[in-house]
Design a protein around this motif. Structure first.
Motif, mmCIF file in Angstrom:
data_model
loop_
_atom_site.group_PDB
_atom_site.id
_atom_site.type_symbol
_atom_site.label_atom_id
_atom_site.label_comp_id
_atom_site.label_asym_id
_atom_site.label_seq_id
_atom_site.Cartn_x
_atom_site.Cartn_y
_atom_site.Cartn_z
ATOM 1 N N PRO A 109 15.654 -4.284 37.565
ATOM 2 C CA PRO A 109 16.292 -3.074 37.033
ATOM 3 C C PRO A 109 16.732 -2.084 38.114
ATOM 4 O O PRO A 109 17.638 -1.287 37.902
ATOM 5 C CB PRO A 109 15.211 -2.461 36.138
ATOM 6 C CG PRO A 109 14.356 -3.620 35.752
ATOM 7 C CD PRO A 109 14.356 -4.514 36.964
ATOM 8 N N ALA A 110 16.146 -2.170 39.296
ATOM 9 C CA ALA A 110 16.535 -1.280 40.394
ATOM 10 C C ALA A 110 17.954 -1.558 40.873
ATOM 11 O O ALA A 110 18.550 -0.741 41.582
ATOM 12 C CB ALA A 110 15.551 -1.406 41.547
ATOM 13 N N LEU A 111 18.522 -2.685 40.466
ATOM 14 C CA LEU A 111 19.901 -3.004 40.842
ATOM 15 C C LEU A 111 20.899 -2.014 40.241
ATOM 16 O O LEU A 111 22.053 -1.972 40.662
ATOM 17 C CB LEU A 111 20.257 -4.430 40.437
ATOM 18 C CG LEU A 111 19.590 -5.530 41.237
ATOM 19 C CD1 LEU A 111 19.918 -6.891 40.647
ATOM 20 C CD2 LEU A 111 20.013 -5.469 42.698
ATOM 21 N N ALA A 112 20.468 -1.206 39.290
ATOM 22 C CA ALA A 112 21.347 -0.174 38.730
ATOM 23 C C ALA A 112 21.746 0.830 39.805
ATOM 24 O O ALA A 112 22.759 1.516 39.674
ATOM 25 C CB ALA A 112 20.655 0.539 37.573
ATOM 26 N N GLU A 113 20.975 0.899 40.884
ATOM 27 C CA GLU A 113 21.269 1.815 41.983
ATOM 28 C C GLU A 113 21.972 1.119 43.146
ATOM 29 O O GLU A 113 22.193 1.723 44.191
ATOM 30 C CB GLU A 113 19.962 2.450 42.495
ATOM 31 C CG GLU A 113 19.163 3.162 41.421
ATOM 32 C CD GLU A 113 19.944 4.259 40.732
ATOM 33 O OE1 GLU A 113 20.742 4.965 41.398
ATOM 34 O OE2 GLU A 113 19.771 4.422 39.505
ATOM 35 N N SER A 114 22.332 -0.129 42.959
ATOM 36 C CA SER A 114 22.990 -0.884 44.027
ATOM 37 C C SER A 114 24.332 -0.247 44.393
ATOM 38 O O SER A 114 25.066 0.205 43.519
ATOM 39 C CB SER A 114 23.235 -2.327 43.574
ATOM 40 O OG SER A 114 24.050 -3.001 44.515
ATOM 41 N N PRO A 115 24.667 -0.235 45.680
ATOM 42 C CA PRO A 115 25.985 0.280 46.072
ATOM 43 C C PRO A 115 27.112 -0.719 45.789
ATOM 44 O O PRO A 115 28.281 -0.393 45.955
ATOM 45 C CB PRO A 115 25.836 0.521 47.577
ATOM 46 C CG PRO A 115 24.772 -0.430 48.005
ATOM 47 C CD PRO A 115 23.835 -0.563 46.835
ATOM 48 N N HIS A 116 26.755 -1.911 45.322
ATOM 49 C CA HIS A 116 27.738 -2.972 45.103
ATOM 50 C C HIS A 116 28.094 -3.085 43.618
ATOM 51 O O HIS A 116 27.243 -3.416 42.792
ATOM 52 C CB HIS A 116 27.205 -4.308 45.625
ATOM 53 C CG HIS A 116 26.771 -4.235 47.057
ATOM 54 N ND1 HIS A 116 27.662 -4.079 48.094
ATOM 55 C CD2 HIS A 116 25.541 -4.261 47.610
ATOM 56 C CE1 HIS A 116 27.006 -4.014 49.231
ATOM 57 N NE2 HIS A 116 25.705 -4.120 48.970
ATOM 58 N N VAL A 117 29.345 -2.832 43.294
ATOM 59 C CA VAL A 117 29.808 -2.860 41.906
ATOM 60 C C VAL A 117 29.527 -4.202 41.221
ATOM 61 O O VAL A 117 29.042 -4.208 40.082
ATOM 62 C CB VAL A 117 31.304 -2.479 41.816
ATOM 63 C CG1 VAL A 117 31.845 -2.672 40.403
ATOM 64 C CG2 VAL A 117 31.507 -1.042 42.271
ATOM 65 N N PRO A 118 29.788 -5.347 41.856
ATOM 66 C CA PRO A 118 29.515 -6.615 41.153
ATOM 67 C C PRO A 118 28.047 -6.768 40.726
ATOM 68 O O PRO A 118 27.763 -7.335 39.674
ATOM 69 C CB PRO A 118 29.906 -7.686 42.171
ATOM 70 C CG PRO A 118 30.909 -7.021 43.049
ATOM 71 C CD PRO A 118 30.453 -5.589 43.147
ATOM 72 N N GLU A 119 27.139 -6.248 41.513
ATOM 73 C CA GLU A 119 25.718 -6.333 41.135
ATOM 74 C C GLU A 119 25.442 -5.491 39.899
ATOM 75 O O GLU A 119 24.739 -5.932 38.983
ATOM 76 C CB GLU A 119 24.829 -5.891 42.297
ATOM 77 C CG GLU A 119 24.822 -6.877 43.440
ATOM 78 C CD GLU A 119 23.975 -6.432 44.611
ATOM 79 O OE1 GLU A 119 23.306 -5.374 44.541
ATOM 80 O OE2 GLU A 119 23.978 -7.145 45.638
ATOM 81 N N ARG A 120 25.987 -4.287 39.850
ATOM 82 C CA ARG A 120 25.776 -3.425 38.681
ATOM 83 C C ARG A 120 26.481 -4.005 37.449
ATOM 84 O O ARG A 120 25.968 -3.940 36.343
ATOM 85 C CB ARG A 120 26.238 -2.000 38.969
ATOM 86 C CG ARG A 120 25.458 -1.348 40.099
ATOM 87 C CD ARG A 120 25.723 0.137 40.240
ATOM 88 N NE ARG A 120 27.089 0.569 40.164
ATOM 89 C CZ ARG A 120 27.954 0.652 41.184
ATOM 90 N NH1 ARG A 120 27.553 0.319 42.406
ATOM 91 N NH2 ARG A 120 29.188 1.087 41.006
ATOM 92 N N ALA B 39 32.012 3.157 38.238
ATOM 93 C CA ALA B 39 32.939 2.023 38.132
ATOM 94 C C ALA B 39 33.257 1.722 36.665
ATOM 95 O O ALA B 39 32.366 1.486 35.847
ATOM 96 C CB ALA B 39 32.347 0.793 38.800
ATOM 97 N N LEU B 40 34.541 1.696 36.361
ATOM 98 C CA LEU B 40 35.008 1.426 35.000
ATOM 99 C C LEU B 40 34.489 0.091 34.476
ATOM 100 O O LEU B 40 34.036 -0.008 33.333
ATOM 101 C CB LEU B 40 36.544 1.443 34.971
ATOM 102 C CG LEU B 40 37.208 1.045 33.661
ATOM 103 C CD1 LEU B 40 36.884 2.053 32.574
ATOM 104 C CD2 LEU B 40 38.706 0.914 33.851
ATOM 105 N N ASN B 41 34.509 -0.945 35.298
ATOM 106 C CA ASN B 41 34.066 -2.267 34.851
ATOM 107 C C ASN B 41 32.588 -2.298 34.509
ATOM 108 O O ASN B 41 32.173 -3.023 33.605
ATOM 109 C CB ASN B 41 34.394 -3.328 35.899
ATOM 110 C CG ASN B 41 35.879 -3.614 35.961
ATOM 111 O OD1 ASN B 41 36.621 -3.283 35.043
ATOM 112 N ND2 ASN B 41 36.322 -4.212 37.046
ATOM 113 N N VAL B 42 31.792 -1.523 35.211
ATOM 114 C CA VAL B 42 30.358 -1.458 34.897
ATOM 115 C C VAL B 42 30.173 -0.771 33.549
ATOM 116 O O VAL B 42 29.391 -1.230 32.707
ATOM 117 C CB VAL B 42 29.580 -0.728 36.014
ATOM 118 C CG1 VAL B 42 28.114 -0.535 35.626
ATOM 119 C CG2 VAL B 42 29.692 -1.492 37.324
ATOM 120 N N ARG B 43 30.891 0.314 33.333
ATOM 121 C CA ARG B 43 30.779 1.031 32.058
ATOM 122 C C ARG B 43 31.194 0.141 30.886
ATOM 123 O O ARG B 43 30.528 0.127 29.845
ATOM 124 C CB ARG B 43 31.611 2.311 32.078
ATOM 125 C CG ARG B 43 31.128 3.332 33.087
ATOM 126 C CD ARG B 43 31.793 4.685 32.916
ATOM 127 N NE ARG B 43 33.241 4.681 32.951
ATOM 128 C CZ ARG B 43 33.997 4.849 34.044
ATOM 129 N NH1 ARG B 43 33.402 5.019 35.223
ATOM 130 N NH2 ARG B 43 35.311 4.854 33.972
#
Length: 115
Positions: A23-34, A61-65
């Motif tokens: 769940p800490a990946l929500a703070e990742s600086p990498h959009v594909p991970e989020r 990031a729009l794609n994450v949302r």
């Protein structure tokens, strides 16, 4: 490697909350991970998954949302209807509005008739 792991989690429907630190990946600086985190959360049975998806609605990031919205719809938890409607009120992107509407419909929400 993390993106590949998140794809595998999604494909195999593994609950992300059984993996330490996922769940800490929500703070990742990498959009594909989020992005893939949001997709993988759709199959989680953990009650914390919905809260994390709602937090991802605020991602820059729009794609994450949009993936967070899609996953909220797939989870079928009607408690997400209110937060998605609030999200729609402040959204200025037609693309994410479309995903929000689809999520709402998947959750059983129907728009009131116009007067």
């Amino acid at each position: 490697k993390r993106v590949a792991a998140l794809k595998a989690v999604r494909d195999r429907q593994i609950d992300l909350f059984t993996i330490a630190g996922a769940p800490a990946l929500a703070e990742s600086p990498h959009v594909p991970e989020r992005y893939w985190l949001a997709r993988a959360l759709a199959t989680s049975r953990d009650p914390r998954a919905q809260a994390l998806l709602l937090r991802l609605l605020e991602d820059p990031a729009l794609n994450v949302r949009t993936m967070a919205l899609e996953s909220l719809g797939q989870r079928r938890e009607r408690a997400a209807i209110g937060p998605i409607l609030e999200f729609l009120k402040r959204s200025h992107e037609w693309y994410e509005q479309m995903y929000a509407y689809q999520a709402l419909r998947a959750l059983g929400w129907y728009q009131a008739r116009s007067r």
